[in-house]
Design an enzyme around this catalytic site. Structure first.
Site, short mmCIF file in Angstrom:
data_model
loop_
_atom_site.label_atom_id
_atom_site.label_comp_id
_atom_site.label_asym_id
_atom_site.label_seq_id
_atom_site.Cartn_x
_atom_site.Cartn_y
_atom_site.Cartn_z
N HIS A 31 6.59 -2.50 0.36
CA HIS A 31 5.96 -3.76 0.79
C HIS A 31 5.37 -3.64 2.19
O HIS A 31 5.17 -4.63 2.89
CB HIS A 31 6.98 -4.94 0.88
CG HIS A 31 7.49 -5.43 -0.42
ND1 HIS A 31 8.79 -5.88 -0.58
CD2 HIS A 31 6.88 -5.59 -1.62
CE1 HIS A 31 8.97 -6.28 -1.82
NE2 HIS A 31 7.83 -6.11 -2.48
N GLU A 68 -1.94 -8.98 0.84
CA GLU A 68 -2.00 -7.51 0.85
C GLU A 68 -3.41 -7.01 0.56
O GLU A 68 -3.85 -6.01 1.11
CB GLU A 68 -1.00 -6.95 -0.17
CG GLU A 68 0.43 -7.15 0.30
CD GLU A 68 1.44 -7.09 -0.81
OE1 GLU A 68 2.01 -6.01 -1.03
OE2 GLU A 68 1.69 -8.12 -1.46
#
Ligand code: ADP
Length: 402
Positions: A179, A384
């Site tokens: 992540h 992201e």
């Protein structure tokens, strides 16, 4: 400058087209069930949704269908595919080799292949995505953005496991963390919101999605993170256990379970799903069941919150203080009660939530701590894809300048 961002899974492909002139999202979508006769494409543009169910045998065909939609007269966002100046790929595992995003070359692809052993479920589809894009968009530069890269700044005391060195060297068993793109995005954004230089901040980022991880970030650099050699370590997740006694899998195997069965239990049947007695991995269902008196769901939430608070406490120590705690991803951005329960356990650090803001500003980008709180608490929606597009733009711009 239009950039295509691709995120491939074993049977899925997510995509976005961003205009990097103003960082505007032009269109996005998802192909599911690649490899099947009933693959589904969900394409979204300006809040409108277009769906197709067709046979898609592989990732190349999936991307081909996506490119057709991107230039479709009715649903498209580009006139010509040539408008795509670069492609940013999410790559799960960069191993120890990649501490930042890179232009994809044959050498990089070789290094990714070498990392397959470390991420057998993720890196092969990531490579398929890269190869499909190379075929369908020949000559367009591609950039790889790694989930692990941001965590490569961890010092040895954080990334070494207390096991024999020979095992670390032989099998590359160490903490990598995942992540990273999300932790990087939300920590940088938090510094902007707080109007502070990130170099002066001690931040704990709490990414609570279906997968969940926490990172301790000192002056913009990760010094520790909760996911480890694989994404299984750390806090309780939707279906993953997070930390457990390492003897448990060995015990289960000795009791007759196969390694694959144990893998399946810990990755797919544990976490909130297991703790809720297989009710759901979704926090919304678990919250609702708890409110109706379901005891398993009450315990599930108690364990979930307790372990998050323990990690934050540990990371406050690792950082030698904490200026800001950032909540992000599905649960972190949208669950007022999880944020409240976690912050209630952090009073020792001077964390004080503004209860009204926590509810009123739910799901938005906001500071939700009280005026008196010693530690700022923020919600920062993660993005992201935007981070991948920014890296892609930076790398190809440098290439052009060179
Ligand atoms: P992924 O890891 O799949 O990218 P997300 O970050 O999208 O996950 O988070 C998905 C999870 O977020 C869901 O499984 C659900 O538990 C949780 N979630 C989403 N919306 C809410 C909400 N309003 N309240 C509580 N939890 C939510």
């Amino acid at each position: 400058m239009k950039i295509l961002v691709i995120n491939t899974g074993s049977s899925s492909l997510k995509y976005q087209i961003l205009n990097m002139k103003d960082e505007k999202l032009l269109c996005k979508g998802l192909v599911e069930r690649i490899g099947g006769k009933d693959a589904k494409i969900i394409h979204k543009i300006d809040g409108k949704k277009h769906e197709e169910v067709i046979e898609i045998k592989d990732h190349e065909k999936a991307l081909n269908e996506v490119l057709k939609l991107i230039i479709n007269n009715e649903f498209g966002c580009l006139k010509d595919i040539k408008e795509i100046v670069a492609v940013g790929h999410r790559v799960v595992h960069g191993g120890e080799k990649f501490a930042s995003s890179v232009l994809i070359t044959n050498e990089v692809k070789k290094a990714l292949e070498e990392n397959i052993e470390l991420a057998p479920l993720h890196n092969p589809p990531n490579l398929l995505g890269i190869e499909a894009a190379e075929k369908l968009l020949p000559g367009v530069p591609m950039v790889g953005v790694f989930d692990t890269a941001f965590h490569q700044t961890m010092p040895p005391e954080a990334y070494l496991y207390p096991i024999p060195y020979e095992i670390y060297h032989k099998y590359k068993i160490r903490r990598y963390g995942f992540h990273g793109t999300s932790h990087r995005f939300v920590s940088q954004r938090a510094a902007e919101i707080l109007n502070k230089n990130i170099k002066e901040l001690k931040i704990i980022t709490v990414h609570l999605g279906n997968g969940a991880s926490i990172a301790a970030i000192d002056g913009g650099k990760v010094i520790d993170t909760s996911m480890g050699f694989t994404p299984l370590e750390g806090v309780v997740m939707g279906t993953r256990s997070g930390d457990i006694d390492p003897s448990i899998p060995i015990y289960l195997i000795r009791k007759g379970y196969t390694p694959d069965e144990v893998d399946n239990i810990l990755n797919k049947k544990s976490g909130m799903y297991g703790l809720s007695n297989y009710l759901s991995n979704d926090m919304r269902d678990i919250r609702e069941a708890k409110s109706k008196g379901d005891e398993h769901c009450k315990f599930a939430i108690d364990v979930y919150v307790y372990r998050i608070a323990k990690y934050i406490g540990a990371y406050a120590t690792a950082l030698g203080g904490v200026d800001a705690i950032i909540f992000t991803a599905g649960v972190g951005e949208n669950s007022t009660s999880i944020r409240r329960h976690v912050c209630n356990r952090l009073k020792i650090f001077g964390v004080e939530l503004d209860q009204e803001k926590n509810v009123k500003l739910n799901s938005s980008e906001a500071i939700i701590s009280s005026e008196n709180s010693k530690v700022k608490v923020l919600i920062v929606p993660t993005n992201e894809e935007l981070m991948i597009a920014r890296d892609t733009k930076d790398i190809i711009s440098k290439r052009v300048e060179a």
